[in-house]
Each structure stands twice: as C-alpha cells, then as structure tokens.
Design a protein around this motif. Sequence first.
Motif, PDB file in Angstrom:
ATOM      1  N   GLU A  36      52.483  43.765  18.692  1.00 38.11           N
ATOM      2  CA  GLU A  36      54.001  44.400  18.719  1.00 38.11           C
ATOM      3  C   GLU A  36      54.957  43.889  19.547  1.00 38.11           C
ATOM      4  O   GLU A  36      56.221  43.529  19.123  1.00 38.11           O
ATOM      5  CB  GLU A  36      53.925  45.922  19.089  1.00 38.11           C
ATOM      6  CG  GLU A  36      53.232  46.930  18.219  1.00 38.11           C
ATOM      7  CD  GLU A  36      53.027  48.248  18.525  1.00 38.11           C
ATOM      8  OE1 GLU A  36      54.181  48.706  19.145  1.00 38.11           O
ATOM      9  OE2 GLU A  36      52.212  48.900  17.902  1.00 38.11           O
ATOM     10  N   GLU A  37      54.497  43.243  20.664  1.00 38.26           N
ATOM     11  CA  GLU A  37      55.363  42.343  21.447  1.00 38.26           C
ATOM     12  C   GLU A  37      56.188  41.126  21.204  1.00 38.26           C
ATOM     13  O   GLU A  37      55.066  40.281  20.640  1.00 38.26           O
ATOM     14  CB  GLU A  37      55.105  42.408  23.055  1.00 38.26           C
ATOM     15  CG  GLU A  37      55.977  41.713  23.852  1.00 38.26           C
ATOM     16  CD  GLU A  37      55.536  41.530  25.217  1.00 38.26           C
ATOM     17  OE1 GLU A  37      55.692  40.576  26.121  1.00 38.26           O
ATOM     18  OE2 GLU A  37      54.490  42.399  25.632  1.00 38.26           O
ATOM     19  N   ILE A  38      57.156  40.935  20.871  1.00 41.12           N
ATOM     20  CA  ILE A  38      57.770  39.550  20.451  1.00 41.12           C
ATOM     21  C   ILE A  38      58.325  38.948  21.682  1.00 41.12           C
ATOM     22  O   ILE A  38      59.223  39.434  22.356  1.00 41.12           O
ATOM     23  CB  ILE A  38      58.681  39.849  19.495  1.00 41.12           C
ATOM     24  CG1 ILE A  38      58.189  40.371  18.150  1.00 41.12           C
ATOM     25  CG2 ILE A  38      59.426  38.442  19.118  1.00 41.12           C
ATOM     26  CD1 ILE A  38      59.095  40.778  16.940  1.00 41.12           C
ATOM     27  N   SER A  39      57.735  37.761  22.006  1.00 41.91           N
ATOM     28  CA  SER A  39      58.255  36.955  23.053  1.00 41.91           C
ATOM     29  C   SER A  39      59.120  35.930  22.784  1.00 41.91           C
ATOM     30  O   SER A  39      58.585  35.086  21.956  1.00 41.91           O
ATOM     31  CB  SER A  39      56.937  36.559  23.910  1.00 41.91           C
ATOM     32  OG  SER A  39      57.468  35.745  24.996  1.00 41.91           O
TER      33      SER A  39
END
Length: 76
Positions: A36-39
């Motif tokens: 889910e986390e977009i870096s």
Amino acid sequence: MNLQYISDSKGQTTGVFIPINEWNDLKNKYKNIEQEEISVPEWHKDLVLKRLEDYKQNPSSALDFDSAMDDIEKEL
C-alpha cells in the motif's frame, strides 16, 4: 486482460473485477503490487521542488496544457 467494471445505480464506475488467475499473474510479475505504501525517491521530490521554485520565480515561462500537448504532437 479480461476486466469487468462494476457500476453503481447511476452508471458511475465504482470498481474493477480482475479474474484471480490474472491477478496472480500480476502479483508474480510485480512483486510489490499489494504494497500500500508508495515510496517516492528523494531525487524525484527534489526535482519537483526545484521545478516548482523555478515556476514561482518565472510563471510566464510555463506552457499551458494545450500548448504543451500541441508541441508534443508536432514531434510525433
């Protein structure tokens, strides 16, 4: 890919159904697809901030969307 679009009673698309075998293929191809986390890399952030600062200092140097698209299409 055999996608099925899900719509509400007003005809607005509210979701997409992906057959499980195609979802599994996507998960194999893109290992972090469920993450889910977009870096965003720091150098991307720095570049955007630099461009924003350049625009603030000289807004007349920017093209509007239609002009930019016209320029791109001329080169195709």
